[in-house]
Scaffold this motif. Structure first.
Motif, mmCIF file in Angstrom:
data_model
loop_
_atom_site.group_PDB
_atom_site.id
_atom_site.type_symbol
_atom_site.label_atom_id
_atom_site.label_comp_id
_atom_site.label_asym_id
_atom_site.label_seq_id
_atom_site.Cartn_x
_atom_site.Cartn_y
_atom_site.Cartn_z
ATOM 1 N N SER A 20 -7.587 -19.835 3.585
ATOM 2 C CA SER A 20 -7.483 -18.389 3.393
ATOM 3 C C SER A 20 -7.003 -17.660 4.649
ATOM 4 O O SER A 20 -6.593 -16.504 4.570
ATOM 5 C CB SER A 20 -8.828 -17.812 2.931
ATOM 6 N N LYS A 21 -7.048 -18.314 5.802
ATOM 7 C CA LYS A 21 -6.552 -17.723 7.064
ATOM 8 C C LYS A 21 -5.413 -18.607 7.545
ATOM 9 O O LYS A 21 -5.624 -19.751 7.900
ATOM 10 C CB LYS A 21 -7.697 -17.669 8.088
ATOM 11 N N ARG A 22 -4.205 -18.057 7.543
ATOM 12 C CA ARG A 22 -3.027 -18.851 7.898
ATOM 13 C C ARG A 22 -2.417 -18.461 9.237
ATOM 14 O O ARG A 22 -1.401 -19.023 9.637
ATOM 15 C CB ARG A 22 -1.991 -18.746 6.792
ATOM 16 N N TRP A 67 1.095 -7.551 13.222
ATOM 17 C CA TRP A 67 0.197 -7.222 12.110
ATOM 18 C C TRP A 67 0.992 -7.083 10.807
ATOM 19 O O TRP A 67 0.602 -7.631 9.777
ATOM 20 C CB TRP A 67 -0.587 -5.934 12.394
ATOM 21 N N THR A 70 1.872 -10.535 9.480
ATOM 22 C CA THR A 70 0.847 -11.562 9.263
ATOM 23 C C THR A 70 -0.410 -11.075 8.553
ATOM 24 O O THR A 70 -1.239 -11.891 8.154
ATOM 25 C CB THR A 70 0.403 -12.161 10.615
ATOM 26 N N ALA A 71 -0.563 -9.791 8.373
ATOM 27 C CA ALA A 71 -1.826 -9.211 7.885
ATOM 28 C C ALA A 71 -2.329 -9.841 6.595
ATOM 29 O O ALA A 71 -3.528 -10.090 6.446
ATOM 30 C CB ALA A 71 -1.662 -7.705 7.693
ATOM 31 N N ARG A 72 -1.429 -10.119 5.684
ATOM 32 C CA ARG A 72 -1.820 -10.625 4.363
ATOM 33 C C ARG A 72 -2.615 -11.925 4.446
ATOM 34 O O ARG A 72 -3.499 -12.179 3.624
ATOM 35 C CB ARG A 72 -0.555 -10.825 3.526
ATOM 36 N N HIS A 73 -2.314 -12.752 5.455
ATOM 37 C CA HIS A 73 -2.995 -14.044 5.587
ATOM 38 C C HIS A 73 -3.676 -14.192 6.949
ATOM 39 O O HIS A 73 -3.878 -15.304 7.417
ATOM 40 C CB HIS A 73 -1.998 -15.181 5.376
ATOM 41 N N THR A 77 -9.685 -7.776 9.524
ATOM 42 C CA THR A 77 -9.326 -6.410 9.161
ATOM 43 C C THR A 77 -8.348 -5.838 10.176
ATOM 44 O O THR A 77 -8.261 -6.308 11.314
ATOM 45 C CB THR A 77 -10.570 -5.505 9.126
ATOM 46 N N GLU A 78 -7.640 -4.799 9.764
ATOM 47 C CA GLU A 78 -6.710 -4.138 10.678
ATOM 48 C C GLU A 78 -7.464 -3.517 11.846
ATOM 49 O O GLU A 78 -7.001 -3.554 12.989
ATOM 50 C CB GLU A 78 -5.898 -3.077 9.929
#
Length: 131
Positions: A20-22, A67, A70-73, A77-78
């Protein structure tokens, strides 16, 4: 070829292992360009190398652009991202490639003499898969 060991909080290490974290965000990156594997050292209370991933590149740009890309993966949080890179004009994201979760986490002190958990990352030419 060289490998890296990076320290990651257990929550984020688990997110990398489950896919879930790429992206793994860093304020600084290795200067070497021959990194083959990145070993995931899960910090306290685990204190073990729990898996590895292939480094599929590094996104390097302003924090805003990193950000956006890459934010989606990114798995965070922002607000957390912005706090982490506050006051910096450069941000880095290690792109996580193929991931291997170890069935039995490795005590790095049994593989590397005088092992001290890295603040950010450390180079190693050791191979952790002791099969």
């Amino acid at each position: 070829m060289m490998n890296l060991i990076i320290s990651i909080k257990p929550k984020y290490a688990q997110m990398i292992l489950n896919g879930s974290k790429r992206y793994e965000y860093r304020k600084s990156i290795p200067q070497r360009h021959d990194i083959q594997k990145v070993y995931i050292y899960a910090t306290k209370p685990i204190c073990r190398i729990v898996g590895e991933f292939r480094l599929n590149g590094i996104v390097a740009d302003s924090p805003q652009k990193v950000w956006a890309a890459t934010a989606r993966h990114g798995g965070i949080t922002e607000a957390f991202f912005n706090d982490y890179f506050k006051g910096r004009d450069k941000a880095y994201a290690l792109k996580v490639g193929d991931v291997i979760k170890y069935d039995v986490p490795i005590d790095p002190k049994k593989v590397i003499a005088d092992f001290t958990p890295p603040q950010n990352f450390m180079y190693t030419n050791k191979n952790m898969d002791l099969k």
